[in-house]
Design a protein around this motif. Structure first.
Motif, PDB file in Angstrom:
ATOM      1  N   PRO A  90       1.314  10.885 -12.632  1.00  0.00           N
ATOM      2  CA  PRO A  90       0.511  11.338 -11.493  1.00  0.00           C
ATOM      3  C   PRO A  90      -0.846  10.643 -11.478  1.00  0.00           C
ATOM      4  O   PRO A  90      -1.387  10.271 -12.517  1.00  0.00           O
ATOM      5  CB  PRO A  90       0.373  12.847 -11.738  1.00  0.00           C
ATOM      6  N   GLY A  91      -1.378  10.487 -10.302  1.00  0.00           N
ATOM      7  CA  GLY A  91      -2.679   9.847 -10.196  1.00  0.00           C
ATOM      8  C   GLY A  91      -2.583   8.499  -9.510  1.00  0.00           C
ATOM      9  O   GLY A  91      -1.668   8.206  -8.740  1.00  0.00           O
ATOM     10  N   ALA A  92      -3.553   7.657  -9.784  1.00  0.00           N
ATOM     11  CA  ALA A  92      -3.647   6.344  -9.149  1.00  0.00           C
ATOM     12  C   ALA A  92      -3.969   5.295 -10.207  1.00  0.00           C
ATOM     13  O   ALA A  92      -4.440   5.605 -11.307  1.00  0.00           O
ATOM     14  CB  ALA A  92      -4.722   6.359  -8.063  1.00  0.00           C
ATOM     15  N   VAL A  93      -3.698   4.059  -9.842  1.00  0.00           N
ATOM     16  CA  VAL A  93      -4.036   2.941 -10.720  1.00  0.00           C
ATOM     17  C   VAL A  93      -4.736   1.888  -9.871  1.00  0.00           C
ATOM     18  O   VAL A  93      -4.372   1.664  -8.713  1.00  0.00           O
ATOM     19  CB  VAL A  93      -2.776   2.355 -11.400  1.00  0.00           C
ATOM     20  N   VAL A  94      -5.748   1.280 -10.446  1.00  0.00           N
ATOM     21  CA  VAL A  94      -6.478   0.212  -9.769  1.00  0.00           C
ATOM     22  C   VAL A  94      -6.142  -1.107 -10.461  1.00  0.00           C
ATOM     23  O   VAL A  94      -6.307  -1.245 -11.681  1.00  0.00           O
ATOM     24  CB  VAL A  94      -7.998   0.467  -9.802  1.00  0.00           C
ATOM     25  N   ALA A 148     -11.314  -9.099  -6.946  1.00  0.00           N
ATOM     26  CA  ALA A 148     -10.469  -8.325  -6.033  1.00  0.00           C
ATOM     27  C   ALA A 148     -10.061  -7.038  -6.728  1.00  0.00           C
ATOM     28  O   ALA A 148      -9.996  -6.976  -7.970  1.00  0.00           O
ATOM     29  CB  ALA A 148      -9.226  -9.126  -5.630  1.00  0.00           C
ATOM     30  N   ALA A 149      -9.776  -6.005  -5.935  1.00  0.00           N
ATOM     31  CA  ALA A 149      -9.331  -4.721  -6.488  1.00  0.00           C
ATOM     32  C   ALA A 149      -8.540  -3.979  -5.420  1.00  0.00           C
ATOM     33  O   ALA A 149      -8.891  -4.023  -4.235  1.00  0.00           O
ATOM     34  CB  ALA A 149     -10.518  -3.878  -6.953  1.00  0.00           C
ATOM     35  N   ILE A 150      -7.479  -3.301  -5.848  1.00  0.00           N
ATOM     36  CA  ILE A 150      -6.682  -2.466  -4.943  1.00  0.00           C
ATOM     37  C   ILE A 150      -6.350  -1.162  -5.652  1.00  0.00           C
ATOM     38  O   ILE A 150      -6.162  -1.122  -6.866  1.00  0.00           O
ATOM     39  CB  ILE A 150      -5.371  -3.165  -4.504  1.00  0.00           C
ATOM     40  N   GLY A 151      -6.265  -0.088  -4.896  1.00  0.00           N
ATOM     41  CA  GLY A 151      -5.855   1.212  -5.411  1.00  0.00           C
ATOM     42  C   GLY A 151      -4.442   1.524  -4.959  1.00  0.00           C
ATOM     43  O   GLY A 151      -4.123   1.404  -3.766  1.00  0.00           O
ATOM     44  N   ARG A 152      -3.592   1.921  -5.890  1.00  0.00           N
ATOM     45  CA  ARG A 152      -2.200   2.245  -5.599  1.00  0.00           C
ATOM     46  C   ARG A 152      -1.783   3.473  -6.402  1.00  0.00           C
ATOM     47  O   ARG A 152      -2.465   3.882  -7.353  1.00  0.00           O
ATOM     48  CB  ARG A 152      -1.273   1.067  -5.952  1.00  0.00           C
ATOM     49  N   ALA A 194       0.843  -1.203   0.000  1.00  0.00           N
ATOM     50  CA  ALA A 194       0.000   0.000   0.000  1.00  0.00           C
ATOM     51  C   ALA A 194       0.876   1.250   0.000  1.00  0.00           C
ATOM     52  O   ALA A 194       1.865   1.331   0.729  1.00  0.00           O
ATOM     53  CB  ALA A 194      -0.918  -0.008   1.208  1.00  0.00           C
ATOM     54  N   ASP A 195       0.511   2.220  -0.835  1.00  0.00           N
ATOM     55  CA  ASP A 195       1.261   3.485  -0.894  1.00  0.00           C
ATOM     56  C   ASP A 195       0.327   4.689  -0.966  1.00  0.00           C
ATOM     57  O   ASP A 195       0.753   5.796  -1.282  1.00  0.00           O
ATOM     58  CB  ASP A 195       2.226   3.487  -2.085  1.00  0.00           C
ATOM     59  N   LEU A 196      -0.963   4.455  -0.691  1.00  0.00           N
ATOM     60  CA  LEU A 196      -1.948   5.538  -0.620  1.00  0.00           C
ATOM     61  C   LEU A 196      -2.612   5.498   0.751  1.00  0.00           C
ATOM     62  O   LEU A 196      -2.690   4.428   1.372  1.00  0.00           O
ATOM     63  CB  LEU A 196      -3.020   5.375  -1.714  1.00  0.00           C
ATOM     64  N   PRO A 197      -3.105   6.632   1.217  1.00  0.00           N
ATOM     65  CA  PRO A 197      -3.908   6.593   2.446  1.00  0.00           C
ATOM     66  C   PRO A 197      -5.046   5.599   2.301  1.00  0.00           C
ATOM     67  O   PRO A 197      -5.617   5.428   1.211  1.00  0.00           O
ATOM     68  CB  PRO A 197      -4.418   8.028   2.580  1.00  0.00           C
ATOM     69  N   ALA A 198      -5.371   4.920   3.394  1.00  0.00           N
ATOM     70  CA  ALA A 198      -6.350   3.833   3.325  1.00  0.00           C
ATOM     71  C   ALA A 198      -7.674   4.282   2.719  1.00  0.00           C
ATOM     72  O   ALA A 198      -8.248   3.593   1.862  1.00  0.00           O
ATOM     73  CB  ALA A 198      -6.577   3.254   4.726  1.00  0.00           C
ATOM     74  N   GLY A 199      -8.181   5.436   3.121  1.00  0.00           N
ATOM     75  CA  GLY A 199      -9.451   5.909   2.584  1.00  0.00           C
ATOM     76  C   GLY A 199      -9.384   6.187   1.100  1.00  0.00           C
ATOM     77  O   GLY A 199     -10.315   5.865   0.342  1.00  0.00           O
ATOM     78  N   ALA A 253      -7.262   4.843  -1.077  1.00  0.00           N
ATOM     79  CA  ALA A 253      -7.104   3.574  -1.793  1.00  0.00           C
ATOM     80  C   ALA A 253      -8.442   2.855  -1.943  1.00  0.00           C
ATOM     81  O   ALA A 253      -8.744   2.293  -3.007  1.00  0.00           O
ATOM     82  CB  ALA A 253      -6.109   2.693  -1.056  1.00  0.00           C
ATOM     83  N   GLU A 254      -9.262   2.884  -0.898  1.00  0.00           N
ATOM     84  CA  GLU A 254     -10.566   2.230  -0.974  1.00  0.00           C
ATOM     85  C   GLU A 254     -11.487   2.926  -1.970  1.00  0.00           C
ATOM     86  O   GLU A 254     -12.210   2.265  -2.736  1.00  0.00           O
ATOM     87  CB  GLU A 254     -11.201   2.199   0.412  1.00  0.00           C
ATOM     88  N   ASP A 255     -11.492   4.280  -1.947  1.00  0.00           N
ATOM     89  CA  ASP A 255     -12.351   5.018  -2.877  1.00  0.00           C
ATOM     90  C   ASP A 255     -11.962   4.738  -4.330  1.00  0.00           C
ATOM     91  O   ASP A 255     -12.824   4.512  -5.193  1.00  0.00           O
ATOM     92  CB  ASP A 255     -12.261   6.517  -2.600  1.00  0.00           C
ATOM     93  N   VAL A 256     -10.650   4.759  -4.586  1.00  0.00           N
ATOM     94  CA  VAL A 256     -10.193   4.537  -5.959  1.00  0.00           C
ATOM     95  C   VAL A 256     -10.491   3.100  -6.395  1.00  0.00           C
ATOM     96  O   VAL A 256     -10.907   2.852  -7.536  1.00  0.00           O
ATOM     97  CB  VAL A 256      -8.689   4.855  -6.076  1.00  0.00           C
ATOM     98  N   ALA A 257     -10.291   2.145  -5.487  1.00  0.00           N
ATOM     99  CA  ALA A 257     -10.566   0.750  -5.837  1.00  0.00           C
ATOM    100  C   ALA A 257     -12.048   0.549  -6.149  1.00  0.00           C
ATOM    101  O   ALA A 257     -12.406  -0.173  -7.094  1.00  0.00           O
ATOM    102  CB  ALA A 257     -10.138  -0.171  -4.694  1.00  0.00           C
ATOM    103  N   ASP A 258     -12.919   1.201  -5.380  1.00  0.00           N
ATOM    104  CA  ASP A 258     -14.351   1.083  -5.639  1.00  0.00           C
ATOM    105  C   ASP A 258     -14.713   1.677  -7.001  1.00  0.00           C
ATOM    106  O   ASP A 258     -15.505   1.100  -7.762  1.00  0.00           O
ATOM    107  CB  ASP A 258     -15.127   1.790  -4.534  1.00  0.00           C
ATOM    108  N   LEU A 259     -14.103   2.831  -7.320  1.00  0.00           N
ATOM    109  CA  LEU A 259     -14.342   3.416  -8.643  1.00  0.00           C
ATOM    110  C   LEU A 259     -13.816   2.504  -9.750  1.00  0.00           C
ATOM    111  O   LEU A 259     -14.448   2.356 -10.805  1.00  0.00           O
ATOM    112  CB  LEU A 259     -13.677   4.788  -8.733  1.00  0.00           C
TER     113      LEU A 259
END
Length: 208
Positions: free
Chosen positions: A168-172, A158-162, A108-113, A115-121
């Motif tokens: 820049p940004g995030a990847v799921v 399964a899904a994770i946000g990182r 994990a390299d994002l704040p937990a909240g 990471a969860e929001d991005v994974a849900d999206l």
């Protein structure tokens, strides 16, 4: 005439004596175990082909069996398949174990909240990608390069946000299951969805 007859008689007698002598010589040799030498014939050896310079170890190795399909953990983080992963086609009851393996594969390299929001999206965007349902929520994302071959019986295992290592940004990272256009159902499929966060609104937007 008498002289010619005598001469002819002597000649015939000489030929006969010569023949008797030759025959006697052969008989004498055979009697004492001496074999007549065979006529000399030049012997030509047939050249043998050179032994192959390749040793057994130099031969190309047998084809290796094809490698196993990449696991969700290997696809997301480049790590080897976890021994805790359930067998393929284990059903929805095994999805929790797949989620745990995916969480462990990429630290994990994002704040937990976040990471969860991005994974849900990411789950929602991917379901819209492969089923066609819900694409109207992100019209810009699906305006180009949208899939035309859709899947059925889809579920995200399964899904994770990182953080996105490519910019820049995030990847799921996702692991999902579904039946393709030909009807073949498979689980353990991998996918990624990239997001950027708009500064003015703070919302995450999918990007190709």
């Amino acid at each position: 005439m008498a002289l010619v007859g005598a001469t002819l008689l002597l000649t015939l007698c000489g030929v006969a004596l010569v023949g008797i002598g030759i025959s006697g010589t052969r008989d004498h040799a055979a009697h004492h175990g001496v074999r007549e030498a065979a006529p000399s014939v030049p012997v030509t050896s047939t050249p043998q082909p050179e032994p192959s310079r390749r040793s057994a170890s130099a031969q190309p190795p047998a084809s290796a069996p094809p490698s196993a399909a990449a696991s969700p953990a290997a696809g997301a983080g480049g790590n080897s398949r976890s021994q805790n992963l359930p067998p393929t086609m284990s059903g929805p009851g095994a999805d929790a174990a797949v989620q745990q393996a995916l969480d462990a594969a990429v630290p994990a390299d994002l704040p937990a909240g976040v990471a969860e929001d991005v994974a849900d999206l990411g789950r929602k965007v991917w379901l819209a990608e492969v089923t066609g349902d819900g694409r109207g929520r992100w019209p810009g994302y699906f305006a180009v390069h949208a899939r035309t071959a859709l899947y059925t019986r889809v579920r995200v295992q399964a899904a994770i946000g990182r953080q996105d290592p490519e910019g820049p940004g995030a990847v799921v990272h996702l692991v999902w299951a579904g039946a393709g256009p030909a009807g073949t159902f498979m689980d353990g499929r991998s996918a990624t969805v990239h997001f950027i966060r708009k500064g003015e609104t703070g919302t995450w937007t999918p990007q190709r």
